[in-house]
Design a protein around this motif. Structure first.
Motif, PDB file in Angstrom:
ATOM      1  N   THR A 164      -3.872   6.245  -2.751  1.00 60.08           N
ATOM      2  CA  THR A 164      -3.208   4.942  -2.624  1.00 60.08           C
ATOM      3  C   THR A 164      -2.981   4.478  -1.185  1.00 60.08           C
ATOM      4  OG1 THR A 164      -0.935   5.847  -2.690  1.00 60.08           O
ATOM      5  CG2 THR A 164      -2.012   5.359  -4.796  1.00 60.08           C
ATOM      6  N   VAL A 165      -3.151   5.377  -0.214  1.00 62.97           N
ATOM      7  CA  VAL A 165      -2.934   4.991   1.188  1.00 62.97           C
ATOM      8  C   VAL A 165      -4.168   5.204   2.051  1.00 62.97           C
ATOM      9  CG1 VAL A 165      -1.568   5.370   3.279  1.00 62.97           C
ATOM     10  CG2 VAL A 165      -0.454   5.421   1.045  1.00 62.97           C
ATOM     11  N   PHE A 166      -4.614   6.446   2.159  1.00 66.91           N
ATOM     12  CA  PHE A 166      -5.695   6.756   3.103  1.00 66.91           C
ATOM     13  C   PHE A 166      -7.022   6.092   2.735  1.00 66.91           C
ATOM     14  CE2 PHE A 166      -3.164  10.826   3.900  1.00 66.91           C
ATOM     15  CZ  PHE A 166      -2.485  10.248   4.954  1.00 66.91           C
ATOM     16  N   ILE A 167      -7.422   6.204   1.469  1.00 63.44           N
ATOM     17  CA  ILE A 167      -8.674   5.573   1.045  1.00 63.44           C
ATOM     18  C   ILE A 167      -8.588   4.048   1.162  1.00 63.44           C
ATOM     19  CG2 ILE A 167     -10.234   5.172  -0.906  1.00 63.44           C
ATOM     20  CD1 ILE A 167      -9.747   8.028  -1.788  1.00 63.44           C
ATOM     21  N   PRO A 168      -7.510   3.403   0.663  1.00 61.01           N
ATOM     22  CA  PRO A 168      -7.413   1.948   0.821  1.00 61.01           C
ATOM     23  C   PRO A 168      -7.405   1.499   2.285  1.00 61.01           C
ATOM     24  CG  PRO A 168      -5.926   2.675  -0.891  1.00 61.01           C
ATOM     25  CD  PRO A 168      -6.450   3.915  -0.228  1.00 61.01           C
ATOM     26  N   LEU A 169      -6.708   2.253   3.158  1.00 58.05           N
ATOM     27  CA  LEU A 169      -6.680   1.874   4.574  1.00 58.05           C
ATOM     28  C   LEU A 169      -8.072   1.925   5.182  1.00 58.05           C
ATOM     29  CD1 LEU A 169      -3.446   3.502   6.060  1.00 58.05           C
ATOM     30  CD2 LEU A 169      -3.985   1.070   5.881  1.00 58.05           C
ATOM     31  N   LEU A 192      -1.050  10.113  -1.830  1.00 58.48           N
ATOM     32  CA  LEU A 192      -1.291   9.639  -0.472  1.00 58.48           C
ATOM     33  C   LEU A 192      -2.768   9.327  -0.245  1.00 58.48           C
ATOM     34  CD1 LEU A 192       0.930  11.850   1.874  1.00 58.48           C
ATOM     35  CD2 LEU A 192       0.796   9.353   1.895  1.00 58.48           C
ATOM     36  N   LEU A 193      -3.608  10.228  -0.689  1.00 60.77           N
ATOM     37  CA  LEU A 193      -5.046  10.063  -0.484  1.00 60.77           C
ATOM     38  C   LEU A 193      -5.576   8.841  -1.224  1.00 60.77           C
ATOM     39  CD1 LEU A 193      -7.707  11.249   0.639  1.00 60.77           C
ATOM     40  CD2 LEU A 193      -7.906  12.546  -1.494  1.00 60.77           C
ATOM     41  N   ILE A 202       0.819  -1.209   0.000  1.00 63.59           N
ATOM     42  CA  ILE A 202       0.000   0.000   0.000  1.00 63.59           C
ATOM     43  C   ILE A 202       0.864   1.275   0.000  1.00 63.59           C
ATOM     44  CG2 ILE A 202      -0.242   0.440   2.478  1.00 63.59           C
ATOM     45  CD1 ILE A 202      -3.235   0.726   2.025  1.00 63.59           C
ATOM     46  N   PHE A 203       2.140   1.140   0.438  1.00 69.02           N
ATOM     47  CA  PHE A 203       3.022   2.305   0.523  1.00 69.02           C
ATOM     48  C   PHE A 203       3.933   2.465  -0.696  1.00 69.02           C
ATOM     49  CE2 PHE A 203       2.635   1.124   5.176  1.00 69.02           C
ATOM     50  CZ  PHE A 203       1.677   2.087   5.454  1.00 69.02           C
ATOM     51  N   ILE A 204       3.959   1.491  -1.583  1.00 69.58           N
ATOM     52  CA  ILE A 204       4.910   1.495  -2.700  1.00 69.58           C
ATOM     53  C   ILE A 204       4.706   2.686  -3.642  1.00 69.58           C
ATOM     54  CG2 ILE A 204       5.680   0.244  -4.756  1.00 69.58           C
ATOM     55  CD1 ILE A 204       6.689  -0.899  -2.093  1.00 69.58           C
ATOM     56  N   SER A 205       3.457   3.009  -3.951  1.00 69.33           N
ATOM     57  CA  SER A 205       3.177   4.130  -4.860  1.00 69.33           C
ATOM     58  C   SER A 205       3.688   5.450  -4.289  1.00 69.33           C
ATOM     59  CB  SER A 205       1.677   4.235  -5.136  1.00 69.33           C
ATOM     60  OG  SER A 205       1.212   3.087  -5.811  1.00 69.33           O
ATOM     61  N   VAL A 206       3.504   5.630  -2.984  1.00 72.22           N
ATOM     62  CA  VAL A 206       3.976   6.852  -2.323  1.00 72.22           C
ATOM     63  C   VAL A 206       5.501   6.900  -2.325  1.00 72.22           C
ATOM     64  CG1 VAL A 206       4.052   8.124  -0.143  1.00 72.22           C
ATOM     65  CG2 VAL A 206       1.938   7.021  -0.872  1.00 72.22           C
ATOM     66  N   MET A 207       6.139   5.774  -2.061  1.00 74.06           N
ATOM     67  CA  MET A 207       7.601   5.726  -2.057  1.00 74.06           C
ATOM     68  C   MET A 207       8.173   6.072  -3.426  1.00 74.06           C
ATOM     69  SD  MET A 207       8.402   2.379   0.303  1.00 74.06           S
ATOM     70  CE  MET A 207       8.007   2.352   2.048  1.00 74.06           C
ATOM     71  N   GLY A 208       7.554   5.526  -4.464  1.00 76.63           N
ATOM     72  CA  GLY A 208       7.997   5.837  -5.821  1.00 76.63           C
ATOM     73  C   GLY A 208       7.812   7.301  -6.140  1.00 76.63           C
ATOM     74  N   TYR A 211       0.623  16.953  -5.814  1.00 76.39           N
ATOM     75  CA  TYR A 211       0.653  15.597  -6.375  1.00 76.39           C
ATOM     76  C   TYR A 211       0.878  14.544  -5.282  1.00 76.39           C
ATOM     77  CZ  TYR A 211       0.764  17.315 -11.198  1.00 76.39           C
ATOM     78  OH  TYR A 211       0.455  17.895 -12.402  1.00 76.39           O
ATOM     79  N   THR A 212       1.768  14.849  -4.334  1.00 72.84           N
ATOM     80  CA  THR A 212       2.059  13.896  -3.266  1.00 72.84           C
ATOM     81  C   THR A 212       0.825  13.642  -2.404  1.00 72.84           C
ATOM     82  OG1 THR A 212       4.371  14.628  -3.192  1.00 72.84           O
ATOM     83  CG2 THR A 212       3.550  13.387  -1.300  1.00 72.84           C
TER      84      THR A 212
END
Length: 202
Positions: free
Chosen positions: A50-55, A47-48, A15-21, A42-43
């Motif tokens: 790929t991370v917050f919504i999926p979580l 985050l919203l 879930i964090f890979i997209s943000v890291m890239g 963009y960041t």
């Protein structure tokens, strides 16, 4: 080691890979291609989406009993999370990170979508692959390719990332989440779409 290895499974959760890239991309392009306001915008979007919504969706699914944890260990439980991931990434590259605005990230996310679709198809055949290694392969190749593309030499970061590839693989084996075959298959599924899409931007 009992505490360290599981930590890397959570740190490099898919879930964090997209943000890291995204963060790596902006790290090597800051002051040359984007203003800080655009980077923040963009960041936050990445985050919203790929991370917050999926979580939020993950914890909702846990409450409903559809999945047992954010690690989604059972292959039968992966259909909904993978489908959601594919849909959200698709929205991101259509509405925000487009080919015209940020082609490098567009193709990185496109490769991730293709890899996720392959993983989803395998789920229907009751085949389990390591999504952690899928993500690590995508991230590693993207970071190396970005350094080549922008002619920067982030040797330390790339070396640490390669080291983390091995640590994450060891972590998944230690936690008995995957077999060697599942780790290798996941890595290959993450790697090849990114390699194919390099021809469009590298």
């Amino acid at each position: 080691m009992k505490r360290i290895l599981p930590f890397f499974s959570y740190l490099f959760h898919p879930i964090f890979i997209s943000v890291m890239g995204t963060l790596f991309y902006f790290f090597i392009t800051t002051d040359r291609y984007f203003v800080y306001e655009a980077i923040y915008l963009y960041t936050i979007q990445v985050l919203l989406v790929t991370v917050f919504i999926p979580l939020a969706i993950f914890y909702f699914l846990i409450m409903l009993g559809k999945i047992d944890s954010v690690m989604v260990t059972k292959v039968s439980q992966r259909k909904i999370p993978l489908t959601i991931h594919i849909v959200l990434l698709s929205v991101l590259i259509v509405k925000s990170i487009t080919k015209e605005t940020i082609p490098e990230l567009f193709y990185f996310f496109s490769g991730s979508i293709i890899s996720s679709i392959i993983a989803l198809i395998l789920v229907y055949f009751d085949k389990k692959v390591s999504l952690h290694m899928l993500g690590m392969a995508s991230l590693t190749l993207f970071c190396i390719s970005s350094c080549m593309h922008f002619k920067v030499h982030e040797v330390i970061i790339i070396s640490l990332l390669l080291f983390c590839n091995g640590i994450v693989a060891s972590s998944r084996l230690y936690m008995k989440a995957h077999t060697n075959k599942e780790l290798v298959l996941g890595y290959l599924i993450g790697l090849f779409p990114q390699i194919l899409l390099l021809f469009f931007w590298l």
